[in-house]
Structure formats: C-alpha cells, structure tokens
Design a protein around this motif. Sequence first.
Motif, PDB file in Angstrom:
ATOM      1  N   PHE A 122      -2.720  12.083   1.896  1.00  0.00           N
ATOM      2  CA  PHE A 122      -1.889  11.548   0.805  1.00  0.00           C
ATOM      3  C   PHE A 122      -2.697  11.377  -0.478  1.00  0.00           C
ATOM      4  O   PHE A 122      -2.142  11.429  -1.583  1.00  0.00           O
ATOM      5  CB  PHE A 122      -1.218  10.221   1.216  1.00  0.00           C
ATOM      6  CG  PHE A 122      -2.107   9.005   1.185  1.00  0.00           C
ATOM      7  CD1 PHE A 122      -2.269   8.270   0.027  1.00  0.00           C
ATOM      8  CD2 PHE A 122      -2.798   8.593   2.324  1.00  0.00           C
ATOM      9  CE1 PHE A 122      -3.083   7.137  -0.011  1.00  0.00           C
ATOM     10  CE2 PHE A 122      -3.608   7.459   2.308  1.00  0.00           C
ATOM     11  CZ  PHE A 122      -3.757   6.742   1.130  1.00  0.00           C
ATOM     12  N   CYS A 148      -3.186   2.092  -3.449  1.00  0.00           N
ATOM     13  CA  CYS A 148      -3.680   1.886  -2.081  1.00  0.00           C
ATOM     14  C   CYS A 148      -5.201   1.779  -2.131  1.00  0.00           C
ATOM     15  O   CYS A 148      -5.871   2.639  -2.721  1.00  0.00           O
ATOM     16  CB  CYS A 148      -3.263   3.037  -1.159  1.00  0.00           C
ATOM     17  SG  CYS A 148      -3.615   2.711   0.589  1.00  0.00           S
ATOM     18  N   CYS A 149      -5.726   0.723  -1.538  1.00  0.00           N
ATOM     19  CA  CYS A 149      -7.185   0.595  -1.386  1.00  0.00           C
ATOM     20  C   CYS A 149      -7.652   1.638  -0.388  1.00  0.00           C
ATOM     21  O   CYS A 149      -7.000   1.842   0.637  1.00  0.00           O
ATOM     22  CB  CYS A 149      -7.555  -0.742  -0.750  1.00  0.00           C
ATOM     23  SG  CYS A 149      -7.427  -2.147  -1.791  1.00  0.00           S
ATOM     24  N   ILE A 150      -8.789   2.221  -0.655  1.00  0.00           N
ATOM     25  CA  ILE A 150      -9.343   3.195   0.280  1.00  0.00           C
ATOM     26  C   ILE A 150     -10.741   2.724   0.689  1.00  0.00           C
ATOM     27  O   ILE A 150     -11.681   2.743  -0.117  1.00  0.00           O
ATOM     28  CB  ILE A 150      -9.428   4.610  -0.362  1.00  0.00           C
ATOM     29  CG1 ILE A 150      -8.046   5.079  -0.838  1.00  0.00           C
ATOM     30  CG2 ILE A 150     -10.057   5.612   0.610  1.00  0.00           C
ATOM     31  CD1 ILE A 150      -7.011   5.278   0.253  1.00  0.00           C
ATOM     32  N   SER A 192       0.867  -1.182   0.000  1.00  0.00           N
ATOM     33  CA  SER A 192       0.000   0.000   0.000  1.00  0.00           C
ATOM     34  C   SER A 192       0.898   1.224   0.000  1.00  0.00           C
ATOM     35  O   SER A 192       1.724   1.393   0.898  1.00  0.00           O
ATOM     36  CB  SER A 192      -0.892   0.010   1.238  1.00  0.00           C
ATOM     37  OG  SER A 192      -1.867  -0.997   1.121  1.00  0.00           O
ATOM     38  N   ALA A 251     -11.952   3.911   3.759  1.00  0.00           N
ATOM     39  CA  ALA A 251     -12.468   4.974   4.632  1.00  0.00           C
ATOM     40  C   ALA A 251     -12.933   6.139   3.756  1.00  0.00           C
ATOM     41  O   ALA A 251     -12.121   6.948   3.295  1.00  0.00           O
ATOM     42  CB  ALA A 251     -11.373   5.431   5.598  1.00  0.00           C
TER      43      ALA A 251
HETATM   44  C1  LIG Z   1     -10.689  -3.042   1.981  1.00  0.00           C
HETATM   45  C2  LIG Z   1      -9.456  -2.234   2.321  1.00  0.00           C
HETATM   46  C3  LIG Z   1      -9.600  -0.933   2.773  1.00  0.00           C
HETATM   47  C4  LIG Z   1      -8.477  -0.161   3.047  1.00  0.00           C
HETATM   48  N1  LIG Z   1      -8.626   1.154   3.384  1.00  0.00           N
HETATM   49  C5  LIG Z   1      -7.530   1.931   3.554  1.00  0.00           C
HETATM   50  C6  LIG Z   1      -7.667   3.332   3.761  1.00  0.00           C
HETATM   51  O1  LIG Z   1      -8.753   3.898   3.800  1.00  0.00           O
HETATM   52  N2  LIG Z   1      -6.518   4.042   3.914  1.00  0.00           N
HETATM   53  C7  LIG Z   1      -5.279   3.482   3.847  1.00  0.00           C
HETATM   54  O2  LIG Z   1      -4.289   4.215   3.969  1.00  0.00           O
HETATM   55  N3  LIG Z   1      -5.125   2.149   3.625  1.00  0.00           N
HETATM   56  C8  LIG Z   1      -6.208   1.366   3.470  1.00  0.00           C
HETATM   57  N4  LIG Z   1      -6.068   0.032   3.188  1.00  0.00           N
HETATM   58  C9  LIG Z   1      -4.721  -0.563   3.084  1.00  0.00           C
HETATM   59  C10 LIG Z   1      -4.404  -1.507   4.262  1.00  0.00           C
HETATM   60  O3  LIG Z   1      -4.140  -0.732   5.404  1.00  0.00           O
HETATM   61  C11 LIG Z   1      -3.206  -2.364   3.860  1.00  0.00           C
HETATM   62  O4  LIG Z   1      -3.555  -3.172   2.757  1.00  0.00           O
HETATM   63  C12 LIG Z   1      -2.722  -3.269   4.992  1.00  0.00           C
HETATM   64  O5  LIG Z   1      -2.234  -2.500   6.066  1.00  0.00           O
HETATM   65  C13 LIG Z   1      -1.602  -4.219   4.542  1.00  0.00           C
HETATM   66  O6  LIG Z   1      -0.495  -3.490   4.018  1.00  0.00           O
HETATM   67  P1  LIG Z   1       0.010  -3.714   2.519  1.00  0.00           P
HETATM   68  O7  LIG Z   1      -1.142  -3.413   1.597  1.00  0.00           O
HETATM   69  O8  LIG Z   1       1.158  -2.742   2.315  1.00  0.00           O
HETATM   70  O9  LIG Z   1       0.446  -5.135   2.390  1.00  0.00           O
HETATM   71  C14 LIG Z   1      -7.178  -0.743   2.915  1.00  0.00           C
HETATM   72  C15 LIG Z   1      -7.063  -2.055   2.462  1.00  0.00           C
HETATM   73  C16 LIG Z   1      -8.177  -2.781   2.151  1.00  0.00           C
HETATM   74  C17 LIG Z   1      -7.997  -4.187   1.611  1.00  0.00           C
END
Ligand SMILES: Cc1cc2nc3c(=O)[nH]c(=O)nc-3n(C[C@H](O)[C@H](O)[C@H](O)COP(=O)(O)O)c2cc1C
Length: 174
Positions: free
Chosen positions: A68, A117-119, A12, A121
């Motif tokens: 960000f 990055c998935c969002i 992410s 929120a």
């Molecule tokens: C459904 C979902 C929602 C997420 N929402 C957020 C978000 O709103 N903001 C953010 O910074 N990261 C978000 N993430 C990223 C996660 O925090 C991240 O995938 C997790 O900490 C694992 O880290 P990596 O993706 O680097 O492996 C989201 C991930 C998923 C799968």
Amino acid sequence: MDVAEAIKTRRSIRSYQNVPIEKEKIEKILQAAQLAPSAGNYQNWRFVMVRNKETIKKLAVICANQSFIADVDTVICCCGTKPDHVMSGGEKSYCVDVSIAMSFMMLQATELGIGTCCIGAYNQAKVKTLLRIPDDVRVASLLTFGYPHFTPAPTDRKPLAEIIAVEHYLQPYQ
Ligand SMILES: Cc1cc2nc3c(=O)[nH]c(=O)nc-3n(C[C@H](O)[C@H](O)[C@H](O)COP(=O)(O)O)c2cc1C
C-alpha cells in the motif's frame, strides 16, 4: 474539526486515492511538526519528505514489502539527528521527540481530510541509503500521507481501567 474530533476520527489508512495533496495542506502538516515540543527544545530532528513516485515505490519494498505504501502521495521519513542524546531520566530523547511531532502531523492531516499511517516496519540501513541519510542520524519511523479511499472502522482499545493507574502504578483507574 477540533482536536478531540481529530483524535477520535484518525485511523491508520492503508488504501489511498491517486489524488495529490495540495501544497498548502502539505505545508500545514510540516508546520505541525515544526510546532511540536521537544526535549530542551533542541529540535534534533529532520523530516525527509518524499513525493517522487519511484522513490516511494522503493520505500514500499524496503518497508517489509508493504504494497500500500507504493500508492501513497507522500512519505515523511522522521529522523533523529542527535540519536545519542539522553534525557536525565535515562532515556534517549529522539524517539519521544519524533513521535510527538508525528502525532501533531497525523492530527493536522486528519483535520485536512488526509489519511496517514505510521510505518515501523522498515530496513533502517536501506532507508538511510535510499534517502541519503547520514550514518549518525537514526530513522525513528516513517509516516504515509494521502487521501483515503475509505475510513476504516475503529480498532479496539484496552479499557481505561487496564491502562491508567491512579497515584501509584498498582491502583487502577475506575
Ligand atoms: C510505532 C508504530 C509503528 C507502526 N507500523 C506500522 C507498519 O509498519 N505498517 C502498518 O500498516 N501499520 C503500522 N502501524 C499502525 C498500527 O498498526 C495502528 O496504529 C494500530 O493497529 C491501531 O490502529 P489505528 O491507527 O487505525 O487506530 C504502526 C503504528 C505505530 C504507532
């Protein structure tokens, strides 16, 4: 880069360079969504690609003020167009469908050197108003894209023995 490498190196990304993503690369990412499987192959989805800087800044605010997001090159808002469709297992298909398409896009982006990055929120109603998404469509998630400033260290994962069961739910993998 093969798929295993993309799975392993994806992170992410929450810090992006101010460098535009090339059109061919964006197109490859969009095609990855197009090629994803979906329940019944209905493809009940629509991906709203946002590249306008002002709109992206507004999205950052309505995505829980995650600053960000304001710096990303592209946001794709991933929507289910038939959010009430239920699979015979009793679950709604749209989150599953859209999540798979998001995974495909993330892995394709990783291969191209683009961070994501998935969002999760975000304010559903405000995103819908901003992007003119109809009432009967649901936003499942948003996905950011851009060239990363740096690649963060991997985050922790639970051991396989904790998350995998063999033959029945109670027997852990070892
Ligand atoms: C459904 C979902 C929602 C997420 N929402 C957020 C978000 O709103 N903001 C953010 O910074 N990261 C978000 N993430 C990223 C996660 O925090 C991240 O995938 C997790 O900490 C694992 O880290 P990596 O993706 O680097 O492996 C989201 C991930 C998923 C799968």
